[in-house]
Design an enzyme around this catalytic site. Structure first.
Site, PDB file in Angstrom:
ATOM      1  N   ARG A  54      -0.133   2.117  15.488  1.00  0.00           N
ATOM      2  CA  ARG A  54       1.211   2.513  15.910  1.00  0.00           C
ATOM      3  C   ARG A  54       2.142   2.839  14.746  1.00  0.00           C
ATOM      4  O   ARG A  54       2.819   3.874  14.763  1.00  0.00           O
ATOM      5  CB  ARG A  54       1.880   1.396  16.732  1.00  0.00           C
ATOM      6  N   THR A  55       2.222   1.957  13.773  1.00  0.00           N
ATOM      7  CA  THR A  55       3.262   2.143  12.753  1.00  0.00           C
ATOM      8  C   THR A  55       3.000   3.407  11.946  1.00  0.00           C
ATOM      9  O   THR A  55       3.885   4.243  11.773  1.00  0.00           O
ATOM     10  CB  THR A  55       3.342   0.899  11.838  1.00  0.00           C
ATOM     11  N   LYS A  83      -8.774   1.516  -8.590  1.00  0.00           N
ATOM     12  CA  LYS A  83      -9.083   1.472 -10.034  1.00  0.00           C
ATOM     13  C   LYS A  83      -8.178   0.475 -10.755  1.00  0.00           C
ATOM     14  O   LYS A  83      -8.196   0.373 -11.961  1.00  0.00           O
ATOM     15  CB  LYS A  83      -8.877   2.872 -10.648  1.00  0.00           C
ATOM     16  N   ARG A 104       2.817  -0.214   4.086  1.00  0.00           N
ATOM     17  CA  ARG A 104       2.312  -1.473   4.663  1.00  0.00           C
ATOM     18  C   ARG A 104       1.394  -2.103   3.635  1.00  0.00           C
ATOM     19  O   ARG A 104       0.565  -1.416   3.025  1.00  0.00           O
ATOM     20  CB  ARG A 104       1.545  -1.209   5.961  1.00  0.00           C
ATOM     21  N   HIS A 132       8.638  -7.123   9.427  1.00  0.00           N
ATOM     22  CA  HIS A 132       8.234  -5.808   9.954  1.00  0.00           C
ATOM     23  C   HIS A 132       9.503  -5.180  10.546  1.00  0.00           C
ATOM     24  O   HIS A 132       9.667  -5.085  11.757  1.00  0.00           O
ATOM     25  CB  HIS A 132       7.146  -5.994  11.016  1.00  0.00           C
TER      26      HIS A 132
HETATM   27  N1   CP Z   1       3.043  -2.978  16.034  1.00  0.00           N
HETATM   28  C1   CP Z   1       2.300  -2.623  14.971  1.00  0.00           C
HETATM   29  O1   CP Z   1       2.677  -2.860  13.813  1.00  0.00           O
HETATM   30  O2   CP Z   1       1.114  -1.997  15.295  1.00  0.00           O
HETATM   31  P1   CP Z   1       0.069  -1.442  14.239  1.00  0.00           P
HETATM   32  O3   CP Z   1      -0.489  -2.616  13.480  1.00  0.00           O
HETATM   33  O4   CP Z   1      -0.963  -0.709  15.045  1.00  0.00           O
HETATM   34  O5   CP Z   1       0.825  -0.527  13.297  1.00  0.00           O
END
Ligand code: CP
Length: 306
Positions: A54-55, A83, A104, A132
């Protein structure tokens, strides 16, 4: 003024700035065509050192729907990180190509380090078990759409409250609005971190910790379900013991109010039965769509495009 800023922690934005982003997201939802060229000529880089559906894809969809373009990696071993390149050097480099980046990372604080070295805005797309913030913007937009307000709500958070970064971000964000109450439903081993509990106590925000979902489901305006975060456990035995702690099914939903909504940041494993998906109170796939619109608004605000 959000132009040129990074978003690392939910609390980086004031309530008014959050409102600005949500307001723009609602404008985009009402008339997406009007915004379809807003980011023409701009580039978003997605730096994903951990898996995501999703993100990452919602960030990419968001930029493409604003008329911009995207580049990046979803597998760190395909970049020079493998590396031994540092985060600082990576973002200084990517900042030469892109106008904004979303990162991320499994290590808590990595996007903060990135923001300190990047010449362009950095958005934290999830760092370890920490924060998040764009999931939280998604959650706020969804709650506002469903309930018409962000205050005077009883919010049940259920599952892995220890490692679930979306829970930590959401508690911080919702505790800024008046008269919200938090019912924290988890096994002993998966309670919210001590620093969050201390924050709630210090700010005299109501919260209670319990283990049984059935006992409180009838009191809730919002039930925020979470997955037990397998990837953050140190040993598999503990994960196996705790992974089925909560399963929301239609029988439990019968005890909930007709106005309660069910949210989940997803992915789900088995903590919500598929039968619940057809219940009108199940909001988690609507939440996914709000996530794209709120990221469109965020990108536009940080880039300062009008
Ligand atoms: N909600 C969320 O962060 O989903 P993903 O891990 O699929 O990005």
């Amino acid at each position: 003024m959000l132009k040129g800023r990074s978003l690392i922690d939910t609390m980086d934005f004031s309530i008014e700035e959050v409102e600005e982003v949500l307001e723009l997201a609602n404008q985009i939802i009402s008339n997406p065509e009007e915004f379809s060229h807003l980011c023409k000529g701009k580039l978003l880089a997605t730096l994903f050192y951990e898996p995501s559906t999703r993100t990452r894809l919602s960030f990419e969809a968001a930029m493409l729907r604003l008329g911009g373009e995207v580049l990046g990696f979803s597998e760190p071993n395909s970049s020079s990180v493998s590396k031994g390149e540092s985060i600082a050097d990576t973002v200084k480099t990517i900042g030469c190509y892109a106008d904004i980046m979303a990162m991320r990372h499994p290590k808590e604080g990595a996007p903060q380090v990135a923001a300190e070295h990047s010449p362009v805005p950095v958005i934290n797309a999830g760092d370890g078990g920490h924060q998040h913030p764009t999931q939280t913007l998604t959650d706020l937009l969804t709650i506002k759409a469903a309930k018409g307000r962000l205050s005077n709500l009883t919010i049940g958070l259920c599952g892995d409250l220890k490692f679930g970064r979306t829970v930590h971000s959401l508690i911080k964000a919702m505790s800024r609005y008046e008269n919200n109450k938090f019912i924290l439903i988890s096994p002993q081993e998966l309670k919210i971190p001590e620093y969050l509990k201390k924050k709630l106590e210090k700010e005299q925000i109501y919260f209670s910790e319990i283990e049984k979902l059935d006992e409180v489901i009838g009191e809730l305006d919002i039930l925020y379900m979470t997955r037990v975060q397998k990837e953050r456990f140190f040993n598999e035995e503990d994960y196996i013991r705790l992974k089925d702690s909560y399963i929301l099914d239609e029988e439990k939903m019968e005890k909930a109010s007709k106005d309660m909504i069910v949210l989940h940041p997803l992915p789900r494993v088995n903590e919500i039965s598929y039968e619940v998906d057809n219940d009108p109170r199940a909001y988690y796939f609507k939440q996914v769509k709000y996530g794209m619109y709120v990221r469109m608004a965020l990108i536009a605000k940080l880039l300062g495009v009008k």
